[in-house]
Design a protein around this motif. Structure first.
Motif, PDB file in Angstrom:
ATOM      1  N   SER A 187      50.455   3.601 -24.714  1.00 54.47           N
ATOM      2  CA  SER A 187      49.548   3.466 -23.572  1.00 54.47           C
ATOM      3  C   SER A 187      48.562   4.626 -23.528  1.00 54.47           C
ATOM      4  O   SER A 187      47.357   4.426 -23.335  1.00 54.47           O
ATOM      5  N   ALA A 188      49.065   5.842 -23.692  1.00 53.62           N
ATOM      6  CA  ALA A 188      48.186   7.017 -23.656  1.00 53.62           C
ATOM      7  C   ALA A 188      47.133   6.958 -24.760  1.00 53.62           C
ATOM      8  O   ALA A 188      45.994   7.398 -24.568  1.00 53.62           O
ATOM      9  N   ALA A 189      47.493   6.372 -25.892  1.00 51.06           N
ATOM     10  CA  ALA A 189      46.586   6.334 -27.038  1.00 51.06           C
ATOM     11  C   ALA A 189      45.403   5.393 -26.828  1.00 51.06           C
ATOM     12  O   ALA A 189      44.348   5.567 -27.449  1.00 51.06           O
ATOM     13  N   VAL A 190      45.554   4.374 -25.963  1.00 52.23           N
ATOM     14  CA  VAL A 190      44.479   3.389 -25.784  1.00 52.23           C
ATOM     15  C   VAL A 190      43.833   3.447 -24.410  1.00 52.23           C
ATOM     16  O   VAL A 190      42.847   2.748 -24.161  1.00 52.23           O
ATOM     17  N   ARG A 191      44.357   4.259 -23.513  1.00 53.24           N
ATOM     18  CA  ARG A 191      43.935   4.227 -22.112  1.00 53.24           C
ATOM     19  C   ARG A 191      42.435   4.408 -21.934  1.00 53.24           C
ATOM     20  O   ARG A 191      41.823   3.780 -21.059  1.00 53.24           O
ATOM     21  N   ASP A 192      41.793   5.230 -22.754  1.00 48.03           N
ATOM     22  CA  ASP A 192      40.365   5.497 -22.562  1.00 48.03           C
ATOM     23  C   ASP A 192      39.470   4.423 -23.171  1.00 48.03           C
ATOM     24  O   ASP A 192      38.247   4.514 -23.110  1.00 48.03           O
ATOM     25  N   ARG A 193      40.074   3.392 -23.749  1.00 51.17           N
ATOM     26  CA  ARG A 193      39.276   2.343 -24.392  1.00 51.17           C
ATOM     27  C   ARG A 193      39.444   0.980 -23.722  1.00 51.17           C
ATOM     28  O   ARG A 193      38.925  -0.020 -24.230  1.00 51.17           O
ATOM     29  N   VAL A 194      40.165   0.930 -22.615  1.00 47.11           N
ATOM     30  CA  VAL A 194      40.463  -0.363 -21.992  1.00 47.11           C
ATOM     31  C   VAL A 194      40.361  -0.258 -20.475  1.00 47.11           C
ATOM     32  O   VAL A 194      40.389   0.835 -19.903  1.00 47.11           O
ATOM     33  N   ARG A 195      40.271  -1.413 -19.831  1.00 51.62           N
ATOM     34  CA  ARG A 195      40.342  -1.460 -18.370  1.00 51.62           C
ATOM     35  C   ARG A 195      41.781  -1.547 -17.888  1.00 51.62           C
ATOM     36  O   ARG A 195      42.148  -0.937 -16.897  1.00 51.62           O
ATOM     37  N   TYR A 196      42.563  -2.350 -18.584  1.00 53.42           N
ATOM     38  CA  TYR A 196      43.945  -2.599 -18.183  1.00 53.42           C
ATOM     39  C   TYR A 196      44.870  -2.435 -19.378  1.00 53.42           C
ATOM     40  O   TYR A 196      44.539  -2.862 -20.486  1.00 53.42           O
ATOM     41  N   VAL A 197      46.018  -1.859 -19.135  1.00 53.89           N
ATOM     42  CA  VAL A 197      47.061  -1.766 -20.149  1.00 53.89           C
ATOM     43  C   VAL A 197      48.299  -2.474 -19.618  1.00 53.89           C
ATOM     44  O   VAL A 197      48.732  -2.232 -18.480  1.00 53.89           O
ATOM     45  N   GLY A 198      48.871  -3.356 -20.434  1.00 51.81           N
ATOM     46  CA  GLY A 198      50.096  -4.047 -20.061  1.00 51.81           C
ATOM     47  C   GLY A 198      51.110  -3.970 -21.177  1.00 51.81           C
ATOM     48  O   GLY A 198      50.755  -3.688 -22.326  1.00 51.81           O
ATOM     49  N   HIS A 199      52.365  -4.207 -20.841  1.00 58.97           N
ATOM     50  CA  HIS A 199      53.387  -4.307 -21.882  1.00 58.97           C
ATOM     51  C   HIS A 199      54.143  -5.621 -21.732  1.00 58.97           C
ATOM     52  O   HIS A 199      54.031  -6.308 -20.715  1.00 58.97           O
ATOM     53  N   VAL A 200      54.905  -5.961 -22.766  1.00 55.81           N
ATOM     54  CA  VAL A 200      55.646  -7.222 -22.768  1.00 55.81           C
ATOM     55  C   VAL A 200      57.152  -6.976 -22.680  1.00 55.81           C
ATOM     56  O   VAL A 200      57.945  -7.855 -22.995  1.00 55.81           O
ATOM     57  N   SER A 201      57.534  -5.794 -22.229  1.00 54.65           N
ATOM     58  CA  SER A 201      58.957  -5.470 -22.084  1.00 54.65           C
ATOM     59  C   SER A 201      59.522  -6.111 -20.823  1.00 54.65           C
ATOM     60  O   SER A 201      58.861  -6.176 -19.785  1.00 54.65           O
ATOM     61  N   GLY A 202      60.754  -6.553 -20.918  1.00 51.72           N
ATOM     62  CA  GLY A 202      61.402  -7.137 -19.752  1.00 51.72           C
ATOM     63  C   GLY A 202      62.027  -6.117 -18.838  1.00 51.72           C
ATOM     64  O   GLY A 202      62.093  -6.302 -17.625  1.00 51.72           O
ATOM     65  N   ALA A 203      62.505  -5.004 -19.389  1.00 50.51           N
ATOM     66  CA  ALA A 203      63.276  -4.036 -18.608  1.00 50.51           C
ATOM     67  C   ALA A 203      62.510  -2.775 -18.235  1.00 50.51           C
ATOM     68  O   ALA A 203      62.863  -2.104 -17.270  1.00 50.51           O
ATOM     69  N   THR A 204      61.462  -2.429 -18.991  1.00 50.55           N
ATOM     70  CA  THR A 204      60.772  -1.158 -18.783  1.00 50.55           C
ATOM     71  C   THR A 204      59.902  -1.195 -17.528  1.00 50.55           C
ATOM     72  O   THR A 204      59.152  -2.149 -17.324  1.00 50.55           O
ATOM     73  N   PRO A 205      59.972  -0.157 -16.688  1.00 57.42           N
ATOM     74  CA  PRO A 205      59.120  -0.094 -15.489  1.00 57.42           C
ATOM     75  C   PRO A 205      57.638   0.004 -15.847  1.00 57.42           C
ATOM     76  O   PRO A 205      57.266   0.092 -17.028  1.00 57.42           O
TER      77      PRO A 205
END
Length: 255
Positions: A71-89
């Motif tokens: 997430s930190a690696a792409v944060r400055d290049r996107v509007r939204y960051v999401g993940h596909v994990s079921g358990a991770t907050p």
């Protein structure tokens, strides 16, 4: 896309929405193909550490332990960051979308059609985006709040991972009875499918059959002895499952 804004349309997800998929594992490739098939502008999947283009959404299909760094690696290049994990907050992302399905990486993009997809977001707009991405895939979004993510994911593990553990044990015991592995799977599969169909329509309590449901302790003892002889490593699993199944049978008797 300098200083990305965090605005969303009031309804629907435009076909021009640009998405970068980070992670080329079992889920990433299939997810990229499905979103591309839905008409979105999809980049990737990218390997971790690769530079992504400026996009509206980055979807992280990486191991849970890698989410924060990805997430930190792409944060400055996107509007939204999401993940596909079921358990991770959502500590390191804006939203999550967890397809309630098992993936080997070889599936058709159509695998998402009609399945559930657990969604969550930090804000209503984030949740909305997750819902629209799920609908673009053809999935049915449902919300899971932060307090229940681990419990929801455990339910998924029981329904998939642990089922495979039980089926592997069944295959081993069939082999000990002289049935070849591939034949055992073919013979047991109709029983498994019928059991799942019954569970889906009636629930476990009403669907339970067999010696435990009948209270046939003599047959259960014979089964346990056979398991212990075939593979003592499976005896503790048999005992744990028999105990849990007696509890299900008890619920049936109490109705």
């Amino acid at each position: 896309m300098n200083s990305p804004s965090r605005s969303l349309p009031s309804s629907g997800l435009p076909a021009a929405t640009s998405v970068a998929i980070i992670g080329a594992g079992r889920v990433g490739g299939v997810l990229a193909a499905a979103l591309r098939q839905a008409g979105l502008t999809v980049h990737g999947p990218f390997g971790r550490g690769e530079t992504i283009p400026m996009v509206e959404v980055a979807l992280l299909c990486v191991p849970d332990s890698a989410i924060a760094d990805a997430s930190a690696a792409v944060r400055d290049r996107v509007r939204y960051v999401g993940h596909v994990s079921g358990a991770t907050p959502l500590d390191d992302v804006d939203f999550s979308i967890h397809p309630l399905q098992t993936f080997t990486g070889s599936e058709s993009p159509d695998i998402f059609l009609g399945i559930g997809a657990a969604v969550a977001g930090r804000t209503p707009a984030d949740t909305y985006l997750a819902e629209q991405l799920a609908r673009a895939l053809g999935a049915r979004p449902f919300e899971i709040d932060a307090a229940h993510r681990a419990g929801y994911h455990a339910a998924a593990s029981f329904a998939s991972n642990f089922v495979l553990t039980v089926l592997d044990a069944a295959e081993q015991l069939a082999a000990s009875a002289g049935i070849p592995d591939d034949e055992a799977r073919d013979l047991l599969a109709p029983l498994i499918r019928r059991t799942v169909d019954n569970w889906q329509s009636m629930g476990a309590t009403a669907s339970l059959t067999g010696p435990i449901a009948r209270g046939d302790e003599v047959t259960i003892a014979r089964q346990r002895a056979a398991v212990d002889e075939a593979d003592p490593a499976l005896t503790s699993l048999f005992d744990a499952l028999a105990t849990a199944t007696r509890a299900v049978a008890g619920q049936k008797a109490a109705v």
